[in-house]
Design a protein around this motif. Structure first.
Motif, mmCIF file in Angstrom:
data_model
loop_
_atom_site.group_PDB
_atom_site.id
_atom_site.type_symbol
_atom_site.label_atom_id
_atom_site.label_comp_id
_atom_site.label_asym_id
_atom_site.label_seq_id
_atom_site.Cartn_x
_atom_site.Cartn_y
_atom_site.Cartn_z
ATOM 1 N N GLY A 152 -0.089 -16.656 -10.560
ATOM 2 C CA GLY A 152 0.270 -15.252 -10.653
ATOM 3 C C GLY A 152 -0.775 -14.366 -9.985
ATOM 4 N N GLY A 153 -0.345 -13.220 -9.490
ATOM 5 C CA GLY A 153 -1.265 -12.273 -8.865
ATOM 6 C C GLY A 153 -2.103 -11.546 -9.900
ATOM 7 N N HIS A 154 -3.298 -11.136 -9.506
ATOM 8 C CA HIS A 154 -4.168 -10.370 -10.399
ATOM 9 C C HIS A 154 -3.629 -8.947 -10.570
ATOM 10 N N GLY A 155 -3.962 -8.342 -11.700
ATOM 11 C CA GLY A 155 -3.612 -6.941 -11.893
ATOM 12 C C GLY A 155 -4.333 -6.044 -10.907
ATOM 13 N N GLY A 156 -3.742 -4.909 -10.587
ATOM 14 C CA GLY A 156 -4.348 -3.977 -9.636
ATOM 15 C C GLY A 156 -5.474 -3.165 -10.260
#
Length: 437
Positions: free
Chosen positions: A345-349
């Motif tokens: 999953g992508g990291h939070g912004g």
């Protein structure tokens, strides 16, 4: 000409003399035609600001609140990124929106973004109807810059009425929002928000492609085994007379293994929530402000493994003039391909600070909701392919066993979460006291 006589008969009913004067003074600062505004026409302009001092002059608070903002500006989440490239932006924004200092080195690094693109808009009176979402966002492409670049969005409102269920949002712009009189009457039990400072609607990282990782393609199935073939011969009354001796050609060949599934793509980093300044001269009713971080993209699902090919059938046994020829060996099934691993999953912004200024007595009618930038979930692993089956044989034998199924892929890891935006109310850090709307 006084503000009151300048307005004449079209004066908004709920805008005071002081509010009108403040609105018109701000419009003049932004270079907007007050005659058009007083006639009820919105006025918008696109400009390029030469330097950071020009942004600082557009902010709406005085020295005392700037100092109060500066005292908490570099909280732990902000300080942790001070050595990264984002740290330059943070220090420059501390100078523009608070009481920070920018040295020559940071000014030089900022120079590549200058002149700074901005959109100014002034509107005397605006009603946001029930259920309406008024999106003030300025897309970077509208100002001729890349989506990774910052743009400044300056909003000047006289009177703003937000009906129950209406919302005003901005997505990922540097925002300076000034409203002389904001009116909203929340119905009983209302848990929604009226002003939303939201992340960019696109990921902010060095990669390209969709926010969510792509699913991995499945593996190809293995080819089936070739069936065995009886040797050539001439039939006689007592069996075939072979023209060639029986050999391995009577055996079925093994099925090929299935190909593994491909890994799922990684989710991209969530959108960035930029610095915002919200200044309200007068508040009637209640107001809820949401400041939310950008959730990371989902990891893509791993591709399923290809099925193994079935084994080839053996050639049947037969009688010859020289005796009986047994059936050939049945082919074994091919192993199923392994499933592909799920994408991470992508990291939070990242999130920057949000500053809210309003009259002190109105603070008890202000509610703040802050949401962190959650990491995207990892993608599921692909299923292993089915192992090929053993071929049938005219004379069943112990060989030609069923092949093993492929192993399932591993799930991807969840992306890292990042903190919610820090909200300051009248210069003081104000922790969110709401839940997800």
């Amino acid at each position: 000409m006084s503000a009151t006589s300048e307005l004449g008969a079209v004066r908004p009913a709920h805008l005071s003399d002081a509010g009108l004067r403040g609105f018109l003074a701000r419009a003049r600062q932004l270079g907007h035609d007050t005659g058009r505004l007083l006639a009820g026409e919105p006025v918008s302009s696109r400009v390029r600001l030469p330097g950071i001092d020009d942004i600082r002059r557009l902010c709406l608070v005085g020295p005392a609140e700037r100092r109060a903002r500066q005292a908490g500006f570099f909280h732990p989440a902000m300080a942790a990124r001070s050595r990264l490239g984002q740290g330059v932006h943070d220090r420059c924004e501390a100078y523009a929106f608070a009481d920070g200092h920018v040295d020559d080195a940071d000014r030089a690094r900022l120079a590549i973004h200058l002149p700074f693109p901005a959109r100014f808009v002034s509107i005397l009176s605006r009603r946001v109807a029930a259920g309406e979402v008024w999106d003030l966002t300025v897309a970077p492409a509208e100002l001729g810059v890349d989506e990774r670049d910052d743009v400044l969005n300056v909003v000047n409102l006289g009177e703003l009425l937000i009906e129950p269920g209406g919302r005003v949002i901005v997505q990922g712009n540097l925002l300076i929002f000034g409203c002389q009189h904001l009116r909203h009457q929340a119905p009983a039990g209302d848990a929604g928000y009226q002003l939303g400072v939201l992340p960019t609607p696109y990921p902010v990282d060095r990669r390209s492609g969709p926010r969510n990782g792509r699913a991995g393609p499945p593996g190809a199935a293995g080819a089936p085994g070739r069936p065995g073939v009886q040797p050539r011969g001439v039939p006689t009354m007592i069996g075939f007379a072979l023209s060639e001796p029986p050999g391995d050609g009577m055996n079925g060949t093994d099925g090929a293994a299935g190909a593994p599934g491909s890994a799922g793509g990684r989710g991209r980093t969530g959108g960035a929530t930029k610095t915002a300044e919200i200044t309200i001269g007068r508040l009637t009713g209640s107001l809820t402000i949401l400041a939310a971080g950008g959730r990371g993209g989902d990891g893509g699902r791993g591709g399923d493994g290809g099925h193994g090919g079935d084994g080839g059938d053996s050639a049947a046994g037969f009688r010859t003039s020289g005796g009986t020829v047994p059936a050939g060996r049945a082919g074994q099934g091919g192993r199923g391909g392994d499933g592909g691993n799920g994408g991470h999953g992508g990291h939070g912004g990242i999130s920057s600070n949000v500053f809210v200024t309003l009259p002190g007595p109105s603070r008890e009618r202000l509610r703040i909701i802050t949401l962190p930038a959650g990491g995207g979930p990892g993608g599921a692993g692909g299923q292993g392919g089915r192992g090929g089956t053993a071929a049938s044989s005219a004379m069943p034998r112990a060989d030609g066993a069923h092949a093993a199924d492929g192993a399932a892929g591993k799930p991807g890891h969840e992306g890292l979460a990042r903190p919610a935006p820090e909200v300051f109310v009248n210069g003081t850090s104000h922790r969110g006291n709401g839940t997800s709307p």
